[in-house]
Design a protein around this motif. Structure first.
Motif: not given
Lengths: 388, 374
Positions: A287, A300, A302-303, B112, B115, B146, B194-195
Motif C-alpha cells: 500500500r 485496492g 489500501g483497502w 475502486f 472507493l 468498503y 499510493r492513495d
C-alpha cells in the motif's frame, strides 16, 4: 537483442537495476558492498557488447553508503584505464554513473526506474513499447539486475557452455539466495540449484535449521511478492516429489500448490508467527509503495491493508476473507505494472493455504487482540488437496 | 538490411470488436476503433483524452479482452489490455461487453474508483455532466463493500479561477497533461504516492496561464471546477447555446458553449463531443483561452449560433431532444410507393364501440355488450 536497433537511434544505454527494495531480498547489497569490481567488470563487458557509451547504476536510496563504495570502485577502474576514454587502447569509451533513488520500491520496476533516471516522477510506463525499443530518453536500453550483470564475468571467463554445466535443467549457473527469518544462520548463500529446499533450510552448510528449536510453518521462497508456501508444500510438491531450489521445481504446481524463485529472498517462518499479521505487514508495504497511477492498485492495496488490519486485531468478519479474495482477484493482472500482482499474490496465497488461521482470528477476537495467536492450533501445516 | 523482406502492410486494418467488424487505419487504438462503431461496444474511458498526448492507461476502465492478437499471430492475450493505449493489429478479434472477464474487471475498477470518492454529488458542481456518475450508473454495482473512512485532503487554493477538490479526484492525470502541453510553464503535477497521491501545485503556487481553464473541461469529475460558476446553478437547469467570438489570442479557437439561465451567461465552456472531449475544428482541438472562459460573461460578447446539440447519454441531455435520433420508418420503403388497401375498419364493425361507456351508471361488464347484441 532482437528488439534492438529498430528505431535507428544511435545511443544505447545499459542500466543496472540496483533498486533492491523487496522485503527479504538483500543479495545485490552483498555483491555491491563486498565485490563491487565484479559488477563494474560485468558492466564494462555488457556495455561493450551493446555498444553503450554511457551506463548507469540506479541504486536504492537507502543504500547510501554503497554509493560511495561503487564510486570508489569506478574511480579505481578509471585510474587503471578500465573506464573512460579509449579503454585499453581499443578506441572504446565508456562512462559509468551511479544514480541514487529516493527510496521508492516502484522505481525497481524497469520503466519506472527509467522515468526516475530521467528526473521525472517514478511512474511505470505503459508497455509496449518496451525499454529495449524505447527506453532511457527514448533510446534502446537494457535494464538488468545487479546479479545478472555480475554473472557476465564468470560466463565470459569460463565460457557459456562451461557455465551452463552448473545447475540442473533450465536452472543453470549459480543463484544468490538471501535467507532470512526464523533460521539459525540468515545470510546470503550462493547455491548451484541442485540442492533440495529441505537441505537448504536444515543443513549446516546453509541456513542451519530452524532457530530456537521451533517447527517450520511456512516459507516465502522468492521475496515478499511471491506466494507463501506451507511447510508440507514447501518440502514436497503436490505430487509428492522433493522440491529443489531451482526455478522449475519451486514453480511446480502453479500458484495453487507452488510458488516462484522470484528475487531470491528466502523468508522462513516458524510456528510462533501469525500468517494474518505477516500478510498485513506485506499489504501495508505494498500500500505504501503503490505509485498511485492506476486505480486498482492505488485503491485496492489500501483497502486490503485496512481489512487485514481489522482481521488481525479481531475486528474482522467471516465475509472479509471472501472480500479480500475478490479484491486481490480484481487487482491481479489489471494494473499497468507488476506491483499490483505483487500485492495480490501474497494475500491470495495466504488465504489459499492458511484460511483456517484467518477464520480463527474472526472466531477468537479476544485472543487475536491480545496477540495470543493460538499457536498450538496451527503448529502442523494443513494438508492441501492437489486440485486446490 | 538489403535482404530483409518487407512485409506489406495493408492500408486498412480489419478489427472485430464484439462480433462487429470494422476497417480502421493502422496505428488506431482499440478504443478509437470501437468509437468508430459507437454504441455499447465502446469501452468507457476516464483518463484517456484523444487530444492530449500520452494520456490514458491509468484508470483501467477501458480494459478489453483480446481473443486473437492478429491475423498473423492469432493467439489470445493472457491479460486484459487497456484499449486506449493498445494499437490494433490486422485481424484482431476483441471482446468488450461480450466478455464476462471484462465486465467483472470493469465493475471492480468502478468500485475502486468510487472507493475514496466522497460521493458528494448533491453539492458538487460537476453533477449532471460527471463521467464518474455515468460510469457508476452504467458499469458499477449497486453498492460498495468498503466500510472504512474515506481519505480526504485539505482544500488548497490554486488561483482565482479554478477550485481544486482533491477528495473528488480520480487521478486521471488529464489536467497535468493540459498543464504540460497547453500552458507555458508547468506548475501543476502529482505529489505523493499510493492513495494519498494528489494533484497539486508545488508549494501552493497559483495556476496562472492563458489556457489553464481547460483543466476544468478535461476533468472527468468535480475535482477541478470553475470558480466563476461555483454553486450558481445545476447544469441541467441551464440552457447550452453554441456561440463564438473573434478572440485576440491566436491559440484560442473562440468557439464555445454558453450555459445560460434566461439571458444570463452563467458559464462558458469549450464545445464537447459525444465522448465528453473538446471538439476539433479544422483538425485542431478547440481549446479556449481564459479570457473567453472567465471574463466574457455577457450575451453581447458572443455571436450566438443556436442551441447546443447534446448527444451525450448523461443527465445533461435531459430536456435537450434536439439531437435525438428518431427511429427509421421503413413502411413506405417496403410498400414501394403503394398505399395499403384498407380491408376492414375495426371501428366500423366492432360492437364495443356501439356502447357509450360514459352514459352507463356503473362499470361496463360483458353483459353490457351481450345485451346490445340481442
Amino acid at each position: 537483442m532482437e528488439f534492438f536497433g529498430k528505431t535507428g537511434r544511435s545511443a544505447r544505454y545499459l542500466v543496472v537495476n540496483a533498486d533492491e527494495s523487496e522485503p527479504g531480498t538483500f543479495k545485490d547489497r552483498y555483491l555491491m558492498e563486498f565485490i563491487p569490481h565484479l559488477l563494474i567488470e560485468g558492466m564494462i563487458t555488457a556495455s561493450y557488447a551493446l555498444g553503450s557509451k554511457c551506463s548507469y547504476i540506479y541504486i536504492r536510496g537507502e543504500y547510501a553508503w554503497i554509493v560511495d563504495i561503487l564510486e570508489q570502485a569506478i574511480a579505481e577502474a578509471k585510474n587503471n584505464g578500465w573506464l573512460g576514454k579509449n579503454i585499453l587502447g581499443t578506441g572504446y569509451d565508456l562512462e559509468i554513473y551511479v544514480q541514487r533513488g529516493a527510496g521508492a520500491y516502484i522505481c525497481g520496476e524497469e520503466t519506472a526506474l527509467l522515468e526516475s533516471l530521467e528526473g521525472k516522477r517514478g511512474n511505470p510506463r505503459i508497455k509496449p513499447p518496451f525499454p529495449a525499443v524505447r527506453g532511457l530518453w527514448d533510446c534502446p536500453t537494457v535494464v538488468n539486475n545487479v546479479e545478472t550483470i555480475a554473472a557476465v564475468v564468470p560466463i565470459i571467463n569460463e565460457g557459456g557452455e562451461e557455465y551452463a554445466k552448473i545447475g540442473v535443467g533450465k536452472s543453470t549457473g549459480t543463484k544468490l539466495i538471501s535467507a532470512c527469518g526464523n533460521i539459525k544462520k540468515p545470510g546470503v548463500y550462493e547455491i548451484d540449484m541442485t540442492i533440495s529446499v529441505e537441505e537448504f533450510i536444515y543443513s549446516d552448510e546453509y541456513c542451519g535449521g530452524m532457530a530456537n528449536g521451533r517447527k517450520l510453518k511456512a516459507c516465502i521462497p522468492g521475496g515478499s511478492s511471491v506466494p507463501i508456501l506451507p511447510a508440507n508444500l514447501l518440502l514436497k510438491t503436490a505430487k509428492g516429489e522433493t522440491r529443489y531450489m531451482n526455478y522449475e521445481s519451486l514453480a511446480d504446481g502453479g500458484f495453487a500448490t507452488g510458488s516462484m524463485m522470484g528475487s531470491g529472498g528466502f523468508i522462513v517462518i516458524d510456528d510462533s508467527q501469525c500468517i494474518v499479521r505477516h500478510t498485513y505487514t506485506l499489504a501495508r508495504f505494498y500500500r505504501h509503495e503503490s505509485c498511485g497511477q492506476c486505480s486498482p492498485c492505488r485503491e485496492g492495496t489500501g483497502w486490503m491493508e485496512k481489512i487485514l488490519w481489522n482481521l488481525e486485531t479481531g475486528k474482522g468478519k467471516m465475509g472479509d476473507i471472501d472480500l479480500l479474495w475478490d479484491i486481490q482477484r480484481k487487482i491481479e493482472g489489471n494494473t499497468i505494472c507488476p506491483l499490483g500482482d505483487a500485492a495480490a499474490w501474497p494475500v491470495a496465497a495466504a488465504i489459499r493455504h492458511f484460511r483456517d488461521e484467518f477464520e480463527w482470528h474472526v472466531t477468537n477476537p479476544d485472543d487475536a487482540q491480545r496477540r495470543n495467536y493460538g499457536i498450538g492450533h496451527y503448529a502442523n501445516p494443513i494438508p492441501v488437496p492437489v486440485t486446490a | 538490411m538489403a535482404d530483409e523482406v518487407k512485409k506489406e502492410v495493408p492500408a486498412r486494418f480489419k478489427v472485430t470488436i464484439d462480433n462487429i467488424t470494422i476497417e480502421v487505419a493502422p496505428g488506431t487504438t482499440i478504443l478509437n476503433a470501437a468509437r468508430q462503431i459507437g454504441g455499447d461496444v465502446t469501452p468507457p474511458a476516464m483518463c484517456y483524452y484523444s487530444k492530449l498526448q500520452g494520456s490514458g492507461g491509468k484508470c483501467r476502465t477501458c480494459l478489453v479482452e483480446v481473443e486473437a492478437g492478429s491475423a498473423a499471430d492469432p493467439r489470445p492475450m493472457p491479460k486484459l489490455v487497456a484499449s486506449c493505449r493498445t494499437a490494433v493489429m490486422d485481424g484482431m478479434v476483441l471482446k468488450n461487453i461480450t466478455s464476462e472477464r471484462v465486465l467483472d474487471a470493469r465493475a471492480g475498477v468502478v468500485e475502486f474508483l468510487l472507493l475514496n470518492h466522497p460521493l458528494d454529488c448533491p453539492i458538487c458542481d460537476q453533477a449532471g455532466e460527471c463521467h464518474l456518475q455515468d460510469l457508476g450508473y452504467e458499469h458499477g454495482k449497486e453498492g460498495t463493500r468498503y466500510e472504512f473512512k474515506r481519505r480526504t485532503f485539505e482544500k488548497e487554493d490554486i488561483g482565482p479561477y479554478i477550485q481544486l477538490h482533491m477528495t473528488r479526484c480520480i487521478l486521471c492525470y488529464r489536467c497535468t497533461y493540459v498543464a504540460d502541453q497547453l500552458t507555458d510553464n508547468r506548475v501543476h503535477g502529482v505529489l505523493e504516492r499510493r492513495d494519498h497521491a494528489e494533484i497539486s501545485t508545488y508549494i501552493s503556487k497559483a495556476i496562472d496561464s492563458d489556457f489553464s481553464g481547460n483543466m476544468i473541461d478535461v476533468c472527468p469529475v468535480g475535482a477541478l471546477t470553475d470558480k466563476t460558476f461555483r454553486f450558481k446553478n445545476r447544469v441541467w437547469f441551464t440552457k447550452p447555446v453554441d456561440a463564438h467570438r473573434d478572440c485576440e489570442n491566436p491559440k484560442c479557437c473562440g468557439k464555445v458553449t454558453l450555459w445560460q439561465r434566461g439571458d444570463d451567461v452563467l458559464r462558458v465552456t469549450a464545445r464537447k463531443d459525444q465522448w465528453g472531449e473538446v471538439q476539433s475544428f479544422d483538425g485542431k482541438p478547440g481549446w479556449i483561452c481564459n479570457t473567453c472562459r472567465f471574463d466574457k460573461k455577457h450575451s453581447n460578447d458572443w455571436v450566438v449560433e443556436g442551441p447546443t446539440k447534446v448527444s451525450r447519454h448523461s443527465v445533461i441531455s435531459q430536456g435537450h431532444y434536439i439531437d435525438m435520433q428518431m427511429p427509421k420508418e421503413i413502411m413506405p420503403e417496403v410498400m414501394g410507393g403503394r398505399a395499403p388497401k384498407l380491408l376492414m375498419d375495426i371501428q366500423d364493425i366492432s360492437e364495443v364501440n356501439s356502447v357509450d361507456i360514459g352514459l352507463l351508471p356503473g362499470p361496463a361488464t360483458s353483459k353490457t355488450f351481450e345485451k346490445k347484441e340481442q
